[in-house]
Write a protein that holds these residues in place. Sequence first.
Motif, mmCIF file in Angstrom:
data_model
loop_
_atom_site.group_PDB
_atom_site.id
_atom_site.type_symbol
_atom_site.label_atom_id
_atom_site.label_comp_id
_atom_site.label_asym_id
_atom_site.label_seq_id
_atom_site.Cartn_x
_atom_site.Cartn_y
_atom_site.Cartn_z
ATOM 1 N N ALA A 16 0.838 -1.206 0.000
ATOM 2 C CA ALA A 16 0.000 0.000 0.000
ATOM 3 C C ALA A 16 0.876 1.261 0.000
ATOM 4 O O ALA A 16 0.615 2.204 -0.757
ATOM 5 N N ALA A 17 1.912 1.277 0.824
ATOM 6 C CA ALA A 17 2.805 2.444 0.887
ATOM 7 C C ALA A 17 3.544 2.632 -0.438
ATOM 8 O O ALA A 17 3.685 3.761 -0.925
ATOM 9 N N TYR A 18 3.995 1.529 -1.016
ATOM 10 C CA TYR A 18 4.717 1.588 -2.294
ATOM 11 C C TYR A 18 3.823 2.165 -3.396
ATOM 12 O O TYR A 18 4.226 3.067 -4.138
ATOM 13 N N LEU A 19 2.604 1.655 -3.493
ATOM 14 C CA LEU A 19 1.689 2.145 -4.522
ATOM 15 C C LEU A 19 1.307 3.594 -4.277
ATOM 16 O O LEU A 19 1.198 4.393 -5.219
ATOM 17 N N ASP A 20 1.134 3.961 -3.023
ATOM 18 C CA ASP A 20 0.805 5.347 -2.688
ATOM 19 C C ASP A 20 1.960 6.283 -3.039
ATOM 20 O O ASP A 20 1.741 7.390 -3.536
ATOM 21 N N ASP A 21 3.184 5.824 -2.818
ATOM 22 C CA ASP A 21 4.355 6.620 -3.218
ATOM 23 C C ASP A 21 4.351 6.854 -4.727
ATOM 24 O O ASP A 21 4.622 7.961 -5.204
ATOM 25 N N HIS A 22 4.036 5.800 -5.471
ATOM 26 C CA HIS A 22 4.007 5.947 -6.932
ATOM 27 C C HIS A 22 2.851 6.832 -7.375
ATOM 28 O O HIS A 22 2.981 7.559 -8.369
ATOM 29 N N LEU A 23 1.747 6.803 -6.657
ATOM 30 C CA LEU A 23 0.639 7.688 -7.001
ATOM 31 C C LEU A 23 1.031 9.141 -6.765
ATOM 32 O O LEU A 23 0.745 10.007 -7.595
ATOM 33 N N LEU A 24 1.709 9.408 -5.676
ATOM 34 C CA LEU A 24 2.204 10.759 -5.420
ATOM 35 C C LEU A 24 3.154 11.190 -6.534
ATOM 36 O O LEU A 24 3.058 12.302 -7.060
ATOM 37 N N ALA A 25 4.056 10.298 -6.923
ATOM 38 C CA ALA A 25 4.989 10.598 -8.014
ATOM 39 C C ALA A 25 4.234 10.811 -9.326
ATOM 40 O O ALA A 25 4.590 11.695 -10.115
ATOM 41 N N ALA A 26 3.182 10.022 -9.561
ATOM 42 C CA ALA A 26 2.399 10.166 -10.790
ATOM 43 C C ALA A 26 1.716 11.526 -10.844
ATOM 44 O O ALA A 26 1.643 12.158 -11.905
ATOM 45 N N GLU A 27 1.212 11.985 -9.699
ATOM 46 C CA GLU A 27 0.573 13.302 -9.647
ATOM 47 C C GLU A 27 1.587 14.395 -9.977
ATOM 48 O O GLU A 27 1.287 15.337 -10.708
ATOM 49 N N THR A 28 2.782 14.240 -9.446
ATOM 50 C CA THR A 28 3.859 15.185 -9.758
ATOM 51 C C THR A 28 4.211 15.099 -11.234
ATOM 52 O O THR A 28 4.396 16.122 -11.903
ATOM 53 N N GLY A 29 4.278 13.882 -11.743
ATOM 54 C CA GLY A 29 4.596 13.684 -13.154
ATOM 55 C C GLY A 29 3.600 14.354 -14.071
ATOM 56 O O GLY A 29 3.990 14.982 -15.071
ATOM 57 N N VAL A 30 2.331 14.254 -13.758
ATOM 58 C CA VAL A 30 1.310 14.902 -14.586
ATOM 59 C C VAL A 30 1.563 16.406 -14.635
ATOM 60 O O VAL A 30 1.534 17.026 -15.703
ATOM 61 N N ARG A 31 1.844 16.993 -13.478
ATOM 62 C CA ARG A 31 2.096 18.445 -13.435
ATOM 63 C C ARG A 31 3.337 18.815 -14.257
ATOM 64 O O ARG A 31 3.331 19.809 -14.982
ATOM 65 N N LEU A 32 4.393 18.010 -14.147
ATOM 66 C CA LEU A 32 5.621 18.328 -14.883
ATOM 67 C C LEU A 32 5.436 18.140 -16.382
ATOM 68 O O LEU A 32 6.000 18.899 -17.181
ATOM 69 N N PHE A 33 4.652 17.154 -16.784
ATOM 70 C CA PHE A 33 4.384 16.981 -18.213
ATOM 71 C C PHE A 33 3.493 18.105 -18.741
ATOM 72 O O PHE A 33 3.643 18.528 -19.883
ATOM 73 N N LYS A 34 2.583 18.608 -17.911
ATOM 74 C CA LYS A 34 1.774 19.768 -18.319
ATOM 75 C C LYS A 34 2.668 20.988 -18.512
ATOM 76 O O LYS A 34 2.481 21.772 -19.454
ATOM 77 N N ALA A 35 3.637 21.154 -17.621
ATOM 78 C CA ALA A 35 4.581 22.266 -17.764
ATOM 79 C C ALA A 35 5.391 22.100 -19.050
ATOM 80 O O ALA A 35 5.647 23.080 -19.759
#
Length: 169
Positions: A16-35
């Motif tokens: 659960a912690a591992y997947l949640d970490d990747h979800l946090l990273a994915a949210e950051t990734g979406v923002r960086l790809f939008k930039a």
Amino acid sequence: MPQTATGRTPRHESLAAYLDDHLLAAETGVRLFKAARKTWEGTEHELVFAQLVEQISDERDELETLILALGYQRSQIKKALAWVGAAVGRTGPINPLSTGRGPTGQLELETLQAIVRAKECLYRTLLVLSAHDHRFHAPRIREMLELAQQQQDAVAKVMEETVPARFLT
């Protein structure tokens, strides 16, 4: 406690912690790809980043759905970090001037490749787990792995095509 196909008990807290970490990273990734989409707006590479934003946003949503389907909860701390990250991400922290030129343009592309590489590692991990745990759908994970590799190639191609303009006169 339920067992996996190999008779092992899932370590829910760790997973659960591992997947949640990747979800946090994915949210950051979406923002960086939008930039990055903003950086390459009006260029021949604009469509590449528009497609990547859509794909990566969909993957983030799919990961969140998986987490919920597994019965895991998001960490409240990580939710707060995601919110803070969203506020910071609006400023384009890697490439604040949204220019594809110079070292910040290069760093932005290298960072995007690293983000997609981390996601590829997630899919490789889930693929291994799918052999032991029926909750993971191996064919879909293989599709996601292939998509991550295509995304990495797409960003690398933009970098390779534009690097001379950044560093050569």
